[in-house]
Design an enzyme around this catalytic site. Structure first.
Site, short mmCIF file in Angstrom:
data_model
loop_
_atom_site.label_atom_id
_atom_site.label_comp_id
_atom_site.label_asym_id
_atom_site.label_seq_id
_atom_site.Cartn_x
_atom_site.Cartn_y
_atom_site.Cartn_z
N THR A 1 11.54 2.09 -6.93
CA THR A 1 10.49 1.33 -6.30
C THR A 1 9.29 1.25 -6.93
O THR A 1 8.66 0.25 -7.02
CB THR A 1 10.28 2.11 -4.90
OG1 THR A 1 11.19 2.46 -4.25
CG2 THR A 1 9.42 1.27 -4.03
N SER B 1 3.37 9.94 -9.02
CA SER B 1 2.73 9.74 -7.72
C SER B 1 2.53 10.80 -7.10
O SER B 1 2.06 12.00 -7.21
CB SER B 1 3.59 8.11 -6.96
OG SER B 1 2.64 8.19 -6.09
N HIS B 2 3.21 10.88 -5.77
CA HIS B 2 3.02 11.68 -4.82
C HIS B 2 4.13 12.81 -4.93
O HIS B 2 4.01 13.87 -4.36
CB HIS B 2 3.19 11.27 -3.29
CG HIS B 2 4.53 10.41 -3.22
ND1 HIS B 2 4.55 9.30 -3.72
CD2 HIS B 2 5.69 10.85 -2.65
CE1 HIS B 2 5.92 8.87 -3.62
NE2 HIS B 2 6.38 9.65 -2.72
N LYS C 1 5.09 4.05 -15.15
CA LYS C 1 4.99 3.08 -14.57
C LYS C 1 4.46 2.01 -15.54
O LYS C 1 3.60 2.15 -16.60
CB LYS C 1 4.19 2.96 -13.33
CG LYS C 1 4.56 3.88 -12.34
CD LYS C 1 3.79 3.71 -10.79
CE LYS C 1 2.48 4.36 -10.84
NZ LYS C 1 1.92 4.48 -9.53
N ASP D 1 -3.20 10.83 -3.53
CA ASP D 1 -2.25 11.44 -4.06
C ASP D 1 -2.27 11.40 -5.48
O ASP D 1 -3.51 11.37 -5.97
CB ASP D 1 -0.94 10.38 -3.65
CG ASP D 1 -0.92 9.01 -4.68
OD1 ASP D 1 -2.21 8.63 -4.62
OD2 ASP D 1 0.15 8.30 -4.77
N ASP E 1 -1.67 9.86 -8.14
CA ASP E 1 -2.50 8.93 -9.07
C ASP E 1 -3.49 8.10 -8.32
O ASP E 1 -3.64 6.94 -9.17
CB ASP E 1 -0.97 8.03 -9.53
CG ASP E 1 -0.42 7.24 -8.54
OD1 ASP E 1 -0.28 7.91 -7.32
OD2 ASP E 1 0.04 6.23 -8.83
N ASP F 1 -3.40 6.10 -5.59
CA ASP F 1 -3.08 4.78 -5.06
C ASP F 1 -3.15 4.88 -3.50
O ASP F 1 -3.41 3.76 -2.80
CB ASP F 1 -2.21 3.76 -5.59
CG ASP F 1 -0.75 4.49 -5.90
OD1 ASP F 1 -0.80 5.71 -5.35
OD2 ASP F 1 0.27 4.15 -6.31
N ARG F 2 -2.73 6.07 -3.13
CA ARG F 2 -2.46 6.36 -1.75
C ARG F 2 -3.66 7.17 -1.17
O ARG F 2 -4.32 7.74 -1.80
CB ARG F 2 -1.35 7.35 -1.46
CG ARG F 2 -0.04 6.64 -1.90
CD ARG F 2 1.03 7.67 -1.49
NE ARG F 2 2.32 7.06 -1.85
CZ ARG F 2 3.42 7.42 -1.47
NH1 ARG F 2 3.56 8.02 -0.22
NH2 ARG F 2 4.73 6.85 -1.80
N SER G 1 3.40 3.72 3.93
CA SER G 1 3.50 5.01 3.06
C SER G 1 1.86 5.46 2.60
O SER G 1 1.78 5.62 1.43
CB SER G 1 4.34 4.78 2.22
OG SER G 1 4.00 3.67 1.38
N LYS H 1 -2.31 -0.68 -4.89
CA LYS H 1 -2.93 -0.15 -3.69
C LYS H 1 -3.93 0.77 -4.16
O LYS H 1 -3.82 1.12 -5.36
CB LYS H 1 -1.94 0.54 -2.79
CG LYS H 1 -0.83 1.58 -3.47
CD LYS H 1 0.16 2.20 -2.44
CE LYS H 1 0.87 3.40 -3.13
NZ LYS H 1 2.14 2.72 -3.38
N ARG I 1 15.09 7.09 4.85
CA ARG I 1 13.81 6.99 5.76
C ARG I 1 14.21 6.25 7.09
O ARG I 1 14.68 5.10 7.06
CB ARG I 1 12.96 6.25 4.96
CG ARG I 1 12.39 6.65 3.74
CD ARG I 1 10.98 6.43 3.14
NE ARG I 1 10.78 6.63 1.88
CZ ARG I 1 10.54 7.99 1.30
NH1 ARG I 1 10.46 8.78 1.94
NH2 ARG I 1 10.26 8.17 0.00
C1 VG1 Z 1 7.50 4.89 -1.43
C2 VG1 Z 1 7.02 4.27 -0.39
C3 VG1 Z 1 6.53 2.80 -0.84
C4 VG1 Z 1 5.65 2.78 -2.09
C5 VG1 Z 1 6.33 3.78 -3.21
C6 VG1 Z 1 5.69 3.88 -4.40
O1 VG1 Z 1 8.87 4.30 -2.07
O2 VG1 Z 1 7.87 4.29 0.71
O3 VG1 Z 1 6.04 2.51 0.21
O4 VG1 Z 1 5.34 1.62 -2.37
O5 VG1 Z 1 6.93 5.13 -2.54
O6 VG1 Z 1 4.27 4.53 -4.15
P1 VG1 Z 1 10.32 4.83 -1.35
O7 VG1 Z 1 11.38 3.97 -2.25
O8 VG1 Z 1 10.40 6.18 -1.95
O9 VG1 Z 1 10.41 4.72 -0.06
V1 VG1 Z 1 3.64 5.54 -5.17
O10 VG1 Z 1 1.88 5.95 -4.38
O11 VG1 Z 1 4.84 6.68 -5.26
O12 VG1 Z 1 3.44 4.64 -6.60
CO CO Z 2 0.86 7.10 -5.59
#
Ligand code: VG1
Ligand code: CO
Length: 545
Positions: free
Chosen positions: A18, A113-114, A126, A279, A281, A283-284, A367, A378, A498
């Site tokens: 993703t 990220s998270h 990324k 989070d 990085d 963005d959240r 998310s 984001k 999910r």
């Molecule tokens: C998750 C979230 C998605 C978000 C992605 C990256 O993906 O559900 O909404 O865009 O993380 O966010 P998934 O495929 O695990 O549901 V981040 O802050 O990790 O760049």
């Molecule tokens: Co992130």
């Protein structure tokens, strides 16, 4: 300068998910693993040759080592100018902004990220393209194809670049610049929001903030912006020092992992008026009022309804977009405002074309991600500033603003249930079974709720007409309730299912039900439809947000 050509052989698992390529740290430490993937990116992003690259990460374990390797590869691959964040730090939104501001050919963000960090945790890469946004699927497919046939990578023979302080270095044809990661971004925020008004809010003595940076990248950004530029009192930003393992925490800003923040906000009448966390990085974000949680889908809806009040958005919104699983709260607002509302697959890359084509101004995901056309990612700090600006204008609490919103538009009860670490084959079969039943489910009734529509979500991009299929099973009910099932694309172990649950309630007398209670019917129906117990042996979700 001597350029080394190192022979290598492909890894078969470098398919981005993703949001970039995410693996265990120890996988990235396998010899040639990082280099292969980065070379595959250079082979596809040919504009980097002769162009500018923005490079930084969220400070997690392996960040600095990876940066030193990538610098040498960038020099060897003809990059003319590299902008690096001091100490190797850049938030994802800051990279997006820098790419746009300095017309870079792209940016590499080192982050998972998270996901947790540390030697046993996760790492990730990324790549963002010249518009500042995550590379689209066409690009990432090409990188994956390239990673499957890679035979060599290039590395310049040079010393490590000192990252401790802002400086310039010239290596052969390449200018390397170490910059303060915060200042360009902070300047952009000052341009968008009414800092004077927010400053007045803080100096009134009636308002306090608690921002939890979770020992990840936003610490320096939040300290500079909230405390130094806006005058929030010292100590308003907690866990502000970025650490390689996030001090053992899980840098995911939700009610479960941001425990310390939640405890602060649920305290006495002296609790802060607004709480937020971000989070790894940056963005959240999660937003809290005193004893009050605003879910991210509602955040997007509230922002959409109020944007015209903020000077940065007073000209109105072109349109809005949300990802499929995000609640339809924003749809109600868009309808009232008479603007377009797009439904996209999960992942920020799908908003890029809509933003570039000026079809939308705001967009968001359930998310904990919201953003606008100021960049192509984001943006957690931007979102907190949006709320601060709104509170400063309305002089109402977060709770009052949200409740007034529900009273006007109705409330969308919403929750996501995650089932983690499932056997990947069993999880695929579970999804396949649902997919096979989409037609027969239509018209059926479960616990008094009639299914009106059911499909496997497919998205046709209105700008480039590309088609993205199999993005989640959505089940719509007559009473505007909804269930969505999909598998995560960011995990590094097994599969994560999910389940997204939603119920619409128009009657203000019914806006005070506990979320899980309000969604009880949908929770039971989802469990029954997915056959979770028989297929995966799971009764309860691992994480409820
Ligand atoms: C998750 C979230 C998605 C978000 C992605 C990256 O993906 O559900 O909404 O865009 O993380 O966010 P998934 O495929 O695990 O549901 V981040 O802050 O990790 O760049
Ligand atoms: Co992130």
């Amino acid at each position: 300068m001597n350029i080394l050509h190192t022979a290598t052989s492909p890894f078969t698992d470098q398919k981005p998910g993703t949001s970039g390529l995410r693996k265990k740290v120890r996988v990235f430490q396998t010899s040639h693993y990082l280099e292969n993937y980065v070379q595959a990116i250079f082979n596809v992003a040919t504009d980097l040759n002769g162009g500018m690259l923005i490079l930084g990460g969220d400070g997690r374990y392996y960040n600095v080592q990876a940066i030193q390797t990538i610098i040498k590869m960038a020099v060897a691959n003809g990059v003319r100018h590299i902008k690096l964040g001091q100490a190797g730090l850049f938030s994802t939104p800051a990279v997006s902004h820098l790419i746009r501001k300095y017309r870079a050919a792209g940016g590499l963000i080192l982050s998972a990220s998270h996901n947790p960090g540390g030697p046993e945790g996760d790492f990730g890469i990324k790549f963002n393209t010249a518009n500042g946004g995550p590379a689209d699927t066409q690009f990432t497919d090409q990188v994956y194809a390239e990673s499957l046939r890679i035979a060599a990578y290039r590395l310049a023979e040079m010393e490590d670049v000192p990252l401790e302080a802002p400086a310039h270095f010239q290596y052969g044809e390449t200018l390397i610049e170490v910059i303060d990661p915060v200042s360009d971004y902070a300047e952009l925020m000052e341009h968008i929001f009414d800092f004077k008004k927010i400053k007045a809010l803080f100096s009134s003595g009636l308002f306090t903030l608690c921002f939890d940076a979770m020992h990840a990248v936003t610490g320096p950004y939040a300290t500079e912006i909230f405390q130094r530029r806006l005058g929030a009192s010292t100590g308003s930003v907690i866990n502000a020092l970025p650490q390689e393992d996030f001090a053992g925490g899980h840098p995911d800003p939700n009610l479960i992992y941001a425990k310390e923040l939640v405890a602060h906000l649920n305290g006495s009448s002296k609790a802060p008026n607004l709480g937020a966390a971000s989070d790894g990085d940056g963005d959240r974000y999660m937003l809290l009022g005193r004893n009050f949680f605003v879910n991210p889908s509602d955040c997007l809806a509230v922002m959409t309804a109020n944007a015209h009040l903020l000077s940065g958005y007073k000209q109105g919104l072109n349109g809005v977009a949300r990802s499929l699983p995000t609640s339809r709260a924003v749809d109600k607002v868009a309808e009232t405002l008479g603007i377009d509302c797009y439904e996209t697959p999960t992942g920020w890359k799908y908003f890029g074309n809509l933003l570039d084509d000026r079809r939308i101004t705001l967009c968001g995901e359930e998310s904990f991600g919201t953003g606008s056309d100021h960049i192509r990612e984001k943006d957690g700090i931007w979102a907190v500033l949006f709320w601060l600006n709104l509170v400063a204008i309305k002089r109402q609490s977060v709770e009052e603003i949200t409740r007034a919103h529900w009273a006007r538009f109705g409330r969308h009860y919403y929750s996501r249930h995650d089932y983690e670490g499932l056997d990947s084959d069993l999880a695929e079969q579970l999804m396949e079974n649902l997919r096979a039943r989409t037609e027969t489910l239509k018209g059926q009734e479960y616990a008094g709720h009639v299914i009106t529509d059911c499909d496997d979500f497919s998205y046709t991009d209105p700008v480039d007409h590309s088609i993205t299929e199999h993005q989640g099973i959505r089940i719509l009910f007559e009473d505007e309730s909804r269930i969505v099932f999909r598998l995560s694309g960011t995990g590094t172990e097994g599969a994560t299912l999910r389940v997204y649950l939603e119920r619409y309630e128009n009657d203000p007398a019914l806006h005070n039900i506990e979320t899980q209670v309000a969604l009880a019917d949908m929770i039971n129906i989802a469990r029954e439809l997915a056959e979770l117990q028989t297929r995966c042996g799971r009764e309860q979700p691992d994480i409820v947000t």
